[in-house]
Design a protein around this motif. Sequence first.
Motif, PDB file in Angstrom:
ATOM      1  N   ILE A   1       0.838  -1.205   0.000  1.00  0.00           N
ATOM      2  CA  ILE A   1       0.000   0.000   0.000  1.00  0.00           C
ATOM      3  C   ILE A   1       0.870   1.251   0.000  1.00  0.00           C
ATOM      4  CG2 ILE A   1      -1.669   1.338   1.359  1.00  0.00           C
ATOM      5  CD1 ILE A   1      -2.766  -1.416   2.337  1.00  0.00           C
ATOM      6  N   ILE A   2       1.877   1.265   0.875  1.00  0.00           N
ATOM      7  CA  ILE A   2       2.766   2.423   0.965  1.00  0.00           C
ATOM      8  C   ILE A   2       3.546   2.607  -0.335  1.00  0.00           C
ATOM      9  CG2 ILE A   2       4.783   3.356   2.172  1.00  0.00           C
ATOM     10  CD1 ILE A   2       3.655   1.857   4.690  1.00  0.00           C
TER      11      ILE A   2
ATOM     12  N   LYS B   1       2.723   1.607  -3.347  1.00  0.00           N
ATOM     13  CA  LYS B   1       1.807   2.071  -4.396  1.00  0.00           C
ATOM     14  C   LYS B   1       1.573   3.578  -4.285  1.00  0.00           C
ATOM     15  CE  LYS B   1      -2.417   2.142  -3.621  1.00  0.00           C
ATOM     16  NZ  LYS B   1      -3.324   3.267  -3.725  1.00  0.00           N
ATOM     17  N   ASP B   2       1.344   4.045  -3.073  1.00  0.00           N
ATOM     18  CA  ASP B   2       1.081   5.474  -2.896  1.00  0.00           C
ATOM     19  C   ASP B   2       2.323   6.313  -3.170  1.00  0.00           C
ATOM     20  OD1 ASP B   2      -1.633   5.471  -2.357  1.00  0.00           O
ATOM     21  OD2 ASP B   2      -1.321   4.964  -0.259  1.00  0.00           O
ATOM     22  N   ILE B   3       3.491   5.794  -2.821  1.00  0.00           N
ATOM     23  CA  ILE B   3       4.730   6.523  -3.125  1.00  0.00           C
ATOM     24  C   ILE B   3       4.937   6.603  -4.633  1.00  0.00           C
ATOM     25  CG2 ILE B   3       7.250   6.406  -2.979  1.00  0.00           C
ATOM     26  CD1 ILE B   3       6.873   5.408  -0.088  1.00  0.00           C
ATOM     27  N   LEU B   4       4.734   5.495  -5.340  1.00  0.00           N
ATOM     28  CA  LEU B   4       4.886   5.507  -6.796  1.00  0.00           C
ATOM     29  C   LEU B   4       3.858   6.427  -7.458  1.00  0.00           C
ATOM     30  CD1 LEU B   4       5.646   1.766  -7.603  1.00  0.00           C
ATOM     31  CD2 LEU B   4       7.182   3.725  -7.827  1.00  0.00           C
ATOM     32  N   MET B   5       2.622   6.396  -6.974  1.00  0.00           N
ATOM     33  CA  MET B   5       1.605   7.288  -7.533  1.00  0.00           C
ATOM     34  C   MET B   5       1.962   8.746  -7.263  1.00  0.00           C
ATOM     35  SD  MET B   5      -1.932   5.262  -6.680  1.00  0.00           S
ATOM     36  CE  MET B   5      -2.958   6.622  -7.159  1.00  0.00           C
ATOM     37  N   GLY B   6       2.491   9.024  -6.071  1.00  0.00           N
ATOM     38  CA  GLY B   6       2.896  10.384  -5.743  1.00  0.00           C
ATOM     39  C   GLY B   6       4.042  10.863  -6.618  1.00  0.00           C
ATOM     40  N   CYS B   7       5.018   9.982  -6.858  1.00  0.00           N
ATOM     41  CA  CYS B   7       6.140  10.350  -7.733  1.00  0.00           C
ATOM     42  C   CYS B   7       5.654  10.618  -9.156  1.00  0.00           C
ATOM     43  CB  CYS B   7       7.198   9.256  -7.729  1.00  0.00           C
ATOM     44  SG  CYS B   7       8.097   9.103  -6.182  1.00  0.00           S
ATOM     45  N   GLY B   8       4.751   9.780  -9.632  1.00  0.00           N
ATOM     46  CA  GLY B   8       4.193  10.003 -10.962  1.00  0.00           C
ATOM     47  C   GLY B   8       3.401  11.290 -11.035  1.00  0.00           C
ATOM     48  N   PHE B   9       2.646  11.569  -9.990  1.00  0.00           N
ATOM     49  CA  PHE B   9       1.863  12.802  -9.937  1.00  0.00           C
ATOM     50  C   PHE B   9       2.775  14.021  -9.985  1.00  0.00           C
ATOM     51  CE2 PHE B   9      -0.009  16.171  -7.289  1.00  0.00           C
ATOM     52  CZ  PHE B   9      -1.121  16.458  -8.055  1.00  0.00           C
ATOM     53  N   PHE B  10       3.836  14.015  -9.182  1.00  0.00           N
ATOM     54  CA  PHE B  10       4.742  15.160  -9.178  1.00  0.00           C
ATOM     55  C   PHE B  10       5.514  15.263 -10.491  1.00  0.00           C
ATOM     56  CE2 PHE B  10       4.245  15.056  -4.507  1.00  0.00           C
ATOM     57  CZ  PHE B  10       3.782  16.344  -4.375  1.00  0.00           C
TER      58      PHE B  10
END
Length: 142
Positions: A109-110, A112-121
């Motif tokens: 879960i963590i 996934k959220d880190i990867l999504m955050g990196c992609g978002f930024f």
Amino acid sequence: MELQDKIFTIPNILSGIRFVLAPVIGYMTIKGLFLPSLYSIDYIINAYWIACAFSGALDCVDGYIARHFNQRSRLGTLIDPIADKALMVCLAIAMGYSGLIHIPVAALIIGKDILMGCGFFGICWKHGYRSMKFEKNIHYRA
């Protein structure tokens, strides 16, 4: 509808409150304040569920206000998903630490959220969200 450069808008403040609530909800999860027990006080259990419901309601309300009252801002497009990710990461850490979920599940879960955050930024950086302009009527000192 164009994004504004304002920082102090109601949706941004509501997202900030959600960001602050995330570690509080995580701490309450670690302490087990979501389940009734012989030693717990009912209002503490209710506070946990009220905090969770309040955070969810703020997520709905800030988006509604931003769209319907023309308060969409560049900062809001950044901090709203950050507040969402902060709650997910705090809950995953708290639940993994408490043994409510297995550590590998919490890590997934963590991660996934880190990867999504990196992609978002990365997307934000590519499309020009590199700098925030401050409101013209407020003076900031460096």
